[in-house]
Enzyme design. Structure first.
Site, PDB file in Angstrom:
ATOM      1  N   LYS A  35     -29.820  52.409  25.160  1.00 54.68           N
ATOM      2  CA  LYS A  35     -29.505  52.669  25.773  1.00 54.68           C
ATOM      3  C   LYS A  35     -28.966  54.039  26.691  1.00 54.68           C
ATOM      4  O   LYS A  35     -30.199  54.880  25.430  1.00 54.68           O
ATOM      5  CB  LYS A  35     -27.501  52.821  25.493  1.00 54.68           C
ATOM      6  N   ARG A 130     -12.108  50.144  19.179  1.00 52.68           N
ATOM      7  CA  ARG A 130     -12.455  50.922  20.401  1.00 52.68           C
ATOM      8  C   ARG A 130     -12.366  49.948  21.508  1.00 52.68           C
ATOM      9  O   ARG A 130     -11.928  48.935  22.334  1.00 52.68           O
ATOM     10  CB  ARG A 130     -13.783  50.942  20.344  1.00 52.68           C
ATOM     11  N   TYR A 253     -25.063  88.091  30.098  1.00 54.78           N
ATOM     12  CA  TYR A 253     -23.226  87.684  30.756  1.00 54.78           C
ATOM     13  C   TYR A 253     -22.503  87.995  29.709  1.00 54.78           C
ATOM     14  O   TYR A 253     -22.919  87.469  28.574  1.00 54.78           O
ATOM     15  CB  TYR A 253     -23.348  86.033  31.454  1.00 54.78           C
TER      16      TYR A 253
END
Ligand code: PLP
Length: 362
Positions: A35, A130, A253
């Site tokens: 998958k 699930r 940053y």
């Protein structure tokens, strides 16, 4: 010249890892779970390495078509079953096996007109909550399926929530055994963590995903060396800039890193737009020309900084391995990088960005 970032897929390592799964669950047939485009490796690229499996398991109908297009005539399994009734036509046409996890999928099958009976995998919700039938619904779902002319085989399937951790699988196996007692049909229960840690419960089929792709499902308790697995994906780039820092200088940053002493850093051409996780802090492991070092400051979109202070021979053009195999015998398991980013190897390999040129090597 393209940016120097690239990914390599190691086919012989895929084959090696599947052999490890077979050794851990002997006398059991093996689904290679492909998958998510073979966990980011690319189904077509990974296929030659995984072709020793007994079947391919995935979720997406288009991916199932790709496996058939590669010439695979053996079993192909849709792990979530079909999403709408007309998907069953493709299952009939391509001979796909499919999970059945809810009564709507049984209804669709009962209404499906086909001359070719289907092999289905009836899924039990043994506690993960699930997908799947609850234990008290399981037998009636089985009886309904068994009576359908559209069905000629029913494998009994469940999925573990804690095979990688302390809770383990015993509580779910108790539920599975009780719900399936006396029912005929093959059993399919184990994912990678269950294969490696609880191989004795392997039953008829196991479903090997992540272990095939060279990531330990229970890192950091165990690493790939412990399980005898090899990395199957390398993400690498080169140093394209070098900076010398004085004490007090900051990097990147947000100026999240400040040098305490003179340092030399390299700027590597890889960032979060390549799939490298932005959540890694300073010190996330990298290999520079095969030697371990660490990142410095924030990861930006296209670049990240690595510490070259202890590597005076490294500079512009040095090879930077973000994960996988470095020069010589050096290795940086993807799990170490994932751990530093607060995630798991699965997520990093699946998130390899489409812009990264990727090729298979043998
Ligand atoms: C993804 C998946 C697997 C494979 O899990 P790994 O942890 O990658 O081995 C097995 N079974 C089902 C139902 C899955 O969805």
């Amino acid at each position: 010249m393209p940016r120097p970032v690239e990914a390599l897929i190691h086919r012989e390592a895929l084959a090696h890892n599947l052999r490890r799964a077979r050794a851990a669950a002997p006398d059991t047939r093996l689904w290679a779970v492909v998958k998510a485009n073979a966990y980011g490796h690319g189904i077509e690229r990974a296929y030659p390495g995984l072709a020793g499996a007994d079947g391919f398991a995935l979720l997406d109908l288009a991916e199932a078509e790709r496996v058939r297009a590669l010439g695979w005539r053996g079993p192909v399994l849709l792990l979530e079953g079909v999403f709408e009734p007309r998907d069953l036509e493709l299952c009939s046409r391509l001979g796909l096996q499919h999970a059945v996890h809810c009564s709507a999928q049984v209804d669709w099958l009962a209404a499906h007109k086909t001359g070719r009976a289907h092999h289905v995998h009836l899924k039990l919700n043994s506690g993960m909550n699930r997908l799947g039938f609850r234990p008290d619904e399981f037998r009636s779902a089985w009886a309904r399926l068994a009576a359908l002319p559209q069905v000629d085989a029913i494998t009994l399937m469940t999925h573990f929530s804690d095979a990688d951790g302390a809770r383990g699988i015993a509580h779910q196996m108790t539920v599975f055994d009780a719900a399936t007692r006396d029912l005929p049909g093959e059993r399919s229960v184990a994912n990678s963590a269950a294969i490696l840690r609880h191989g004795a419960v392997a039953f008829d089929w196991v479903r090997a995903g992540i272990l095939g792709y060279g990531s330990a499902p229970d890192f950091p308790e165990h690493d790939i060396a412990y399980w005898g697995l090899l990395p199957t994906m390398t993400l690498r780039t080169r140093v394209i800039g070098v900076q010398s820092l004085a004490p007090g200088d900051t990097v990147g940053y947000g100026s999240t890193f400040r040098a305490e002493r003179p340092m030399r850093i390299g700027i590597a051409a890889c960032g979060y737009a390549d799939g490298y996780p932005r959540h890694c802090g300073t010190g996330t492991p990298v290999l520079v020309d095969g030697t371990r070092s660490g990142t410095v400051g924030r990861v930006s979109m296209d670049m990240l900084a690595v510490d070259l202070s202890a590597l005076p021979q490294s500079g512009i053009g040095s090879e930077v391995t973000l994960w996988g195999r470095g020069p010589g015998t050096s290795v940086l398991p993807i799990d170490e990088v994932a751990h530093a980013a607060g995630t798991i190897g699965y997520e990093l390999m699946c998130a390899l960005a489409p812009r990264v040129p990727t090729r298979a090597v043998d």
